[in-house]
Design an enzyme around this catalytic site. Structure first.
Site, PDB file in Angstrom:
ATOM      1  CE  LYS A  69      -1.965  -3.814  17.045  1.00  0.00           C
ATOM      2  NZ  LYS A  69      -2.926  -4.579  16.213  1.00  0.00           N
ATOM      3  NE  ARG A 124      -0.045 -10.791   7.841  1.00  0.00           N
ATOM      4  CZ  ARG A 124      -1.359 -10.800   7.610  1.00  0.00           C
ATOM      5  NH1 ARG A 124      -1.820 -10.893   6.368  1.00  0.00           N
ATOM      6  NH2 ARG A 124      -2.215 -10.733   8.617  1.00  0.00           N
TER       7      ARG A 124
HETATM    8  N1  BES Z   1      -0.450  -8.441  16.953  1.00  0.00           N
HETATM    9  C1  BES Z   1      -1.587  -8.290  16.131  1.00  0.00           C
HETATM   10  C2  BES Z   1      -2.612  -9.415  16.321  1.00  0.00           C
HETATM   11  C3  BES Z   1      -3.286  -9.470  17.653  1.00  0.00           C
HETATM   12  C4  BES Z   1      -4.510  -8.846  17.850  1.00  0.00           C
HETATM   13  C5  BES Z   1      -2.740 -10.201  18.691  1.00  0.00           C
HETATM   14  C6  BES Z   1      -5.129  -8.925  19.078  1.00  0.00           C
HETATM   15  C7  BES Z   1      -3.366 -10.285  19.915  1.00  0.00           C
HETATM   16  C8  BES Z   1      -4.567  -9.639  20.110  1.00  0.00           C
HETATM   17  C9  BES Z   1      -1.158  -8.286  14.655  1.00  0.00           C
HETATM   18  O1  BES Z   1       0.083  -7.752  14.395  1.00  0.00           O
HETATM   19  C10 BES Z   1      -2.147  -7.464  13.906  1.00  0.00           C
HETATM   20  O2  BES Z   1      -2.215  -6.293  14.166  1.00  0.00           O
HETATM   21  N2  BES Z   1      -2.882  -8.092  13.003  1.00  0.00           N
HETATM   22  C11 BES Z   1      -3.840  -7.414  12.228  1.00  0.00           C
HETATM   23  C12 BES Z   1      -3.742  -7.920  10.831  1.00  0.00           C
HETATM   24  C13 BES Z   1      -4.589  -7.146   9.850  1.00  0.00           C
HETATM   25  C14 BES Z   1      -4.034  -5.739   9.682  1.00  0.00           C
HETATM   26  C15 BES Z   1      -4.599  -7.876   8.541  1.00  0.00           C
HETATM   27  C16 BES Z   1      -5.225  -7.721  12.809  1.00  0.00           C
HETATM   28  O3  BES Z   1      -5.468  -8.864  13.179  1.00  0.00           O
HETATM   29  O4  BES Z   1      -6.022  -6.797  12.915  1.00  0.00           O
HETATM   30 MN    MN Z   2       0.075  -5.664  14.121  1.00  0.00          MN
END
Ligand code: BES
Ligand code: MN
Ligand code: ZN
Length: 495
Positions: free
Chosen positions: A273, A347
């Site tokens: 990230k 997931r």
């Molecule tokens: N934990 C994150 C989702 C999230 C984002 C929670 C912002 C709270 C605030 C999750 O694990 C994630 O990173 N999801 C990705 C999925 C994508 C790679 C398909 C996302 O939402 O960017």
């Molecule tokens: Mn994530």
């Protein structure tokens, strides 16, 4: 947690150094003067005078502090706006929570509080208590400045009784659950890793009748085929855990299984990230916190529903052992997944948890997770998205409404499934490049692991963590969202 005392005799005995909280209803305004609600008669003239002198308009949740009139025998008067006349029962209760929380948050922390209850019905008094106790929460474990001492919070109701005492006890129990979830979320990730989380929940479950905890460590997870938890957790020196809480009351007529995403820190893994997005990722275990806290409260209450709860705990870090984008893993169900993006880790751990949950043949399974940024794009920071089988999804949305949490139903369009096909495995965890409808795509992925079990999935990415200024009873940081909805759902199922 400070506790709330009920006072029903005269208002003569107010503790020194108190702030008196009075609710003011704009709907009762007569020629621009909002009116206080259910004041003791001897206070009415001077409080009404203060309201008009301050020009207090009593917008919902608006709070004004001023010196108290002589007649009150207290130093501070805190006025809070409450529009209690509109909406249905659930909306009025939520308005009471929001106003109570706003008042208690903005009254000086070192004051004892004396609250003139604006309502007398047990359910409504319970909502006032919810708001007061939720709004009084603060997380100070890591600050070195002197802590404010415990204070007295007194709720004054002109006509009380045992029924109200029971309502307050019920409220305190629920709030204790919500505040536990908040603290688990707020604790920095170096101190809240999978093994620590499960240890704390196990400790909290000691002594509660018919409740037991089972913990699978990384070796057991590997041996038992929990390939999602293992793959997500293998890049961290803090190995993954699966916590299984079993609440088995003697005369249960129904059963639910709860599954929570418990990523104690989500760096994204090798699909790293950007720094700004990582900053709030200690909150990525909010789903696990919600299911565990709800289970503790439900068990303490002795509900007649069998509850099996799965907290899927792992830390998603970067290491030479981390899962690589394009690795293929085998989940608990036997399904193989090509990990196209290691940041779509939630997931993977949930799939394992859902498979284990459905193996128990519950009447329904509910999962709750900070799953996608797309949830925030679609619904914002205060509204959770609910997906799944229609009846169960509706039951969750109904329970949310009853409990005053904001959740909205979302579809799972079948055509999205095609995008999860992989050329090397049974599925990918994310279409690459990420396609449309990220929240629904994640929900569709999860649907593959529940079979015919009635199921709902709650995405709380936005509502789980408040980065904005506090509002109502919601502080900065972890909100504890989901605990109250899950409790309502379990109690609605308690028949
Ligand atoms: N934990 C994150 C989702 C999230 C984002 C929670 C912002 C709270 C605030 C999750 O694990 C994630 O990173 N999801 C990705 C999925 C994508 C790679 C398909 C996302 O939402 O960017
Ligand atoms: Mn994530
Ligand atoms: Zn995550």
């Amino acid at each position: 947690m400070n506790s709330l005392k009920l006072q029903t005799n005269s208002v003569a005995s107010i503790l020194p150094n108190s702030a008196v909280i009075v609710f003011v209803n704009p709907a009762l305004a007569d020629e621009n003067t909002a009116l206080p609600l259910r004041l003791p008669p001897e206070w009415s003239p001077s409080v009404e005078e203060a309201i008009s002198a301050l020009g207090f308009k009593a917008d919902p949740g608006q709070v004004v502090c001023s010196q108290a009139p002589q007649a009150l025998g207290a130093q501070l008067l805190v006025l809070v706006g409450l529009d209690s006349s509109s909406g249905d029962e659930a909306q009025r209760a939520e308005a009471l929570r929001v106003a109570s929380g706003a008042a208690v948050r903005q009254a000086p922390k070192e004051r004892n509080l004396f609250i003139v209850s604006p309502v007398e019905q047990p359910a409504e008094v319970q909502a006032v208590s919810d708001g007061l106790l939720l709004g009084d929460y603060s997380f100070t474990s890591y600050t070195t400045k002197a802590k404010t001492p415990e204070r007295d919070i007194t709720l004054w109701v002109s006509d009380g009784g045992e029924i109200l005492e029971a309502s307050l006890a019920k409220s305190a129990e629920v709030v204790q659950g919500v505040n536990l979830a908040r603290t688990l979320i707020n604790t920095p990730p170096q101190a809240m890793f999978p093994a620590e989380f499960v240890t704390q929940i196990e400790a909290a479950s000691q002594g509660i009748a018919n409740l037991s905890c089972e913990i699978l460590d990384e070796k057991q997870l590997k041996a038992q085929g929990y390939g999602g938890l293992v793959a997500v957790g293998q890049g961290s020196p803090n190995p993954p855990r699966l916590l299984i809480m079993r609440y088995t009351p003697d005369d249960a007529k129904s059963s639910v299984a709860l599954v929570g995403k418990g990523i104690t820190f989500d760096s994204g893994g090798l699909s790293l990230k950007p720094p700004k997005s990582m900053l709030t990722m200690k909150s990525d275990m909010s789903g696990a916190a919600a299911v565990c806290a709800a289970t503790l409260v439900a068990a303490k209450r002795g509900v007649k529903v069998q509850i099996t709860t799965f907290a899927c705990m792992a830390e998603n870090l970067v290491d030479s052992r981390s899962t690589r984008p394009s690795d293929v893993i085998t989940l608990k169900s036997g399904t193989t997944v090509e990990v196209t993006n290691t940041d779509a880790e939630g997931r993977l751990v949930l799939a394992d948890g859902l498979s284990a949950a459905c193996d128990e043949n519950p009447d329904m399974v509910i999962d709750i997770a900070t799953l996608t940024g797309a949830q925030i794009v679609a619904l914002g920071n205060r509204t959770a998205g609910v997906m799944g089988s229609e009846a169960t999804r509706q039951a969750v949305v109904d329970a949310a409404k009853e409990s005053g949490e904001d959740m909205w139903p979302m579809p799972l369009p079948g055509h999205l499934m095609k995008a999860l096909d992989s050329t090397v495995a049974d599925m990918v965890n994310t279409p690459m490049p990420a396609a449309e409808a990220g929240m629904l795509m994640a929900g569709q992925f999860l649907s593959r692991f529940v079979g015919d079990t009635p199921w709902a999935h709650i995405d709380i990415a936005g509502p789980s963590f408040n980065e904005a200024t506090p509002w109502g009873y919601t502080p900065k940081g972890g909100t504890g969202v989901g605990v109250r909805t899950l409790l309502h759902l379990i109690e609605a199922h308690n028949r």
